[in-house]
Design a protein around this motif. Structure first.
Motif, PDB file in Angstrom:
ATOM      1  N   PHE A 184       0.880  -1.249  -0.075  1.00 47.92           N
ATOM      2  CA  PHE A 184       0.068  -0.071  -0.216  1.00 47.92           C
ATOM      3  C   PHE A 184       1.016   1.195   0.032  1.00 47.92           C
ATOM      4  CE2 PHE A 184      -3.581  -2.801   0.844  1.00 47.92           C
ATOM      5  CZ  PHE A 184      -4.642  -2.108   0.366  1.00 47.92           C
ATOM      6  N   ALA A 185       2.247   1.208   0.748  1.00 43.54           N
ATOM      7  CA  ALA A 185       2.881   2.288   0.728  1.00 43.54           C
ATOM      8  C   ALA A 185       3.473   2.687  -0.650  1.00 43.54           C
ATOM      9  CB  ALA A 185       4.158   2.136   1.923  1.00 43.54           C
ATOM     10  N   ALA A 186       3.774   1.429  -1.487  1.00 43.92           N
ATOM     11  CA  ALA A 186       4.318   1.867  -2.772  1.00 43.92           C
ATOM     12  C   ALA A 186       3.241   2.502  -3.706  1.00 43.92           C
ATOM     13  CB  ALA A 186       4.692   0.644  -3.394  1.00 43.92           C
ATOM     14  N   ILE A 187       1.762   2.485  -3.261  1.00 44.26           N
ATOM     15  CA  ILE A 187       0.755   2.852  -4.496  1.00 44.26           C
ATOM     16  C   ILE A 187       0.296   4.226  -3.936  1.00 44.26           C
ATOM     17  CG2 ILE A 187       0.482   0.535  -5.479  1.00 44.26           C
ATOM     18  CD1 ILE A 187      -1.945   0.354  -3.746  1.00 44.26           C
ATOM     19  N   ASP A 188       0.423   4.742  -2.749  1.00 43.99           N
ATOM     20  CA  ASP A 188      -0.185   5.707  -2.401  1.00 43.99           C
ATOM     21  C   ASP A 188       0.765   6.587  -1.382  1.00 43.99           C
ATOM     22  OD1 ASP A 188      -1.801   7.746  -0.871  1.00 43.99           O
ATOM     23  OD2 ASP A 188      -3.689   6.608  -1.253  1.00 43.99           O
ATOM     24  N   HIS A 189       1.097   7.883  -1.922  1.00 50.83           N
ATOM     25  CA  HIS A 189       2.053   8.747  -1.438  1.00 50.83           C
ATOM     26  C   HIS A 189       1.792   8.969   0.263  1.00 50.83           C
ATOM     27  CE1 HIS A 189      -0.650  11.884  -2.472  1.00 50.83           C
ATOM     28  NE2 HIS A 189      -0.035  12.640  -1.617  1.00 50.83           N
ATOM     29  N   ARG A 190       0.543   8.935   0.482  1.00 51.82           N
ATOM     30  CA  ARG A 190       0.069   9.251   1.846  1.00 51.82           C
ATOM     31  C   ARG A 190       0.439   8.173   3.041  1.00 51.82           C
ATOM     32  NH1 ARG A 190      -6.107  10.356   0.828  1.00 51.82           N
ATOM     33  NH2 ARG A 190      -5.444   8.306  -0.370  1.00 51.82           N
ATOM     34  N   ILE A 191       0.865   7.087   2.758  1.00 53.81           N
ATOM     35  CA  ILE A 191       1.082   5.819   3.540  1.00 53.81           C
ATOM     36  C   ILE A 191       2.525   5.630   3.676  1.00 53.81           C
ATOM     37  CG2 ILE A 191       0.756   3.388   3.665  1.00 53.81           C
ATOM     38  CD1 ILE A 191      -1.791   3.795   1.849  1.00 53.81           C
ATOM     39  N   ARG A 192       2.769   5.530   4.818  1.00 50.25           N
ATOM     40  CA  ARG A 192       4.140   5.283   5.242  1.00 50.25           C
ATOM     41  C   ARG A 192       4.055   4.032   6.204  1.00 50.25           C
ATOM     42  NH1 ARG A 192       7.973   8.750   9.373  1.00 50.25           N
ATOM     43  NH2 ARG A 192       5.979   8.781  10.337  1.00 50.25           N
ATOM     44  N   ALA A 193       5.114   2.943   5.556  1.00 49.37           N
ATOM     45  CA  ALA A 193       5.145   1.678   6.206  1.00 49.37           C
ATOM     46  C   ALA A 193       6.370   1.593   7.069  1.00 49.37           C
ATOM     47  CB  ALA A 193       4.993   0.570   5.300  1.00 49.37           C
ATOM     48  N   VAL A 194       6.237   1.279   8.292  1.00 44.24           N
ATOM     49  CA  VAL A 194       7.322   1.108   9.263  1.00 44.24           C
ATOM     50  C   VAL A 194       7.345  -0.003  10.021  1.00 44.24           C
ATOM     51  CG1 VAL A 194       8.623   2.359  11.266  1.00 44.24           C
ATOM     52  CG2 VAL A 194       7.033   3.696   9.804  1.00 44.24           C
ATOM     53  N   SER A 195       8.367  -0.736   9.958  1.00 45.01           N
ATOM     54  CA  SER A 195       8.593  -1.925  10.750  1.00 45.01           C
ATOM     55  C   SER A 195       9.440  -1.993  11.879  1.00 45.01           C
ATOM     56  CB  SER A 195       9.222  -3.029   9.816  1.00 45.01           C
ATOM     57  OG  SER A 195       8.181  -3.422   8.740  1.00 45.01           O
ATOM     58  N   TYR A 196       9.029  -2.548  12.970  1.00 40.99           N
ATOM     59  CA  TYR A 196       9.546  -2.728  14.195  1.00 40.99           C
ATOM     60  C   TYR A 196       9.382  -4.023  14.856  1.00 40.99           C
ATOM     61  CZ  TYR A 196      10.894   2.347  13.889  1.00 40.99           C
ATOM     62  OH  TYR A 196      11.472   3.469  13.490  1.00 40.99           O
ATOM     63  N   THR A 197      10.093  -4.238  16.082  1.00 45.79           N
ATOM     64  CA  THR A 197       9.660  -5.503  16.603  1.00 45.79           C
ATOM     65  C   THR A 197       9.389  -5.269  18.224  1.00 45.79           C
ATOM     66  OG1 THR A 197      11.294  -6.796  15.179  1.00 45.79           O
ATOM     67  CG2 THR A 197      10.764  -7.866  17.305  1.00 45.79           C
ATOM     68  N   HIS A 198       8.186  -5.491  18.609  1.00 42.83           N
ATOM     69  CA  HIS A 198       7.622  -5.485  19.887  1.00 42.83           C
ATOM     70  C   HIS A 198       8.054  -4.196  20.499  1.00 42.83           C
ATOM     71  CE1 HIS A 198       6.526  -9.572  19.074  1.00 42.83           C
ATOM     72  NE2 HIS A 198       7.886  -9.768  18.796  1.00 42.83           N
ATOM     73  N   LEU A 199       7.447  -3.244  20.340  1.00 38.81           N
ATOM     74  CA  LEU A 199       7.465  -1.782  20.725  1.00 38.81           C
ATOM     75  C   LEU A 199       6.341  -1.562  21.577  1.00 38.81           C
ATOM     76  CD1 LEU A 199       8.568   0.415  17.826  1.00 38.81           C
ATOM     77  CD2 LEU A 199      10.290  -0.637  19.273  1.00 38.81           C
ATOM     78  N   THR A 200       6.513  -0.569  22.538  1.00 37.37           N
ATOM     79  CA  THR A 200       5.398  -0.218  23.580  1.00 37.37           C
ATOM     80  C   THR A 200       4.615   0.974  22.853  1.00 37.37           C
ATOM     81  OG1 THR A 200       6.763   1.324  24.776  1.00 37.37           O
ATOM     82  CG2 THR A 200       6.953  -0.776  25.513  1.00 37.37           C
TER      83      THR A 200
END
Length: 75
Positions: free
Chosen positions: A52-68
């Protein structure tokens, strides 16, 4: 200028993630950014976020592991 930031925490949500994102994108208000935060999902949620982030400039995808939550809000 962006008026609203919508933050969606994601964890193993591939079954309903597309529906969630599409629901947000279909809103009449368009001046927003959508931040999808994948918290170490074991399914294909991260790939869906990236798609989705690749097709819409309003979307940002972020990946983390087990954050509070406070840490997520600082991202």
């Amino acid at each position: 200028m962006i008026e609203v930031s919508v933050i969606v925490p994601v964890y193993n949500a591939s079954d309903y993630l597309r529906r969630c994102i599409n629901s947000i994108l279909e809103q009449t208000f368009k001046n927003f950014e959508l931040i999808l935060i994948d918290d170490g999902s074991m399914d294909d949620s991260g790939e869906i976020c990236d798609e989705f982030a690749a097709i819409d400039h309003r979307i940002r995808a972020v990946s983390y592991t087990h954050l509070t939550l406070p840490t997520i809000l600082r991202v």
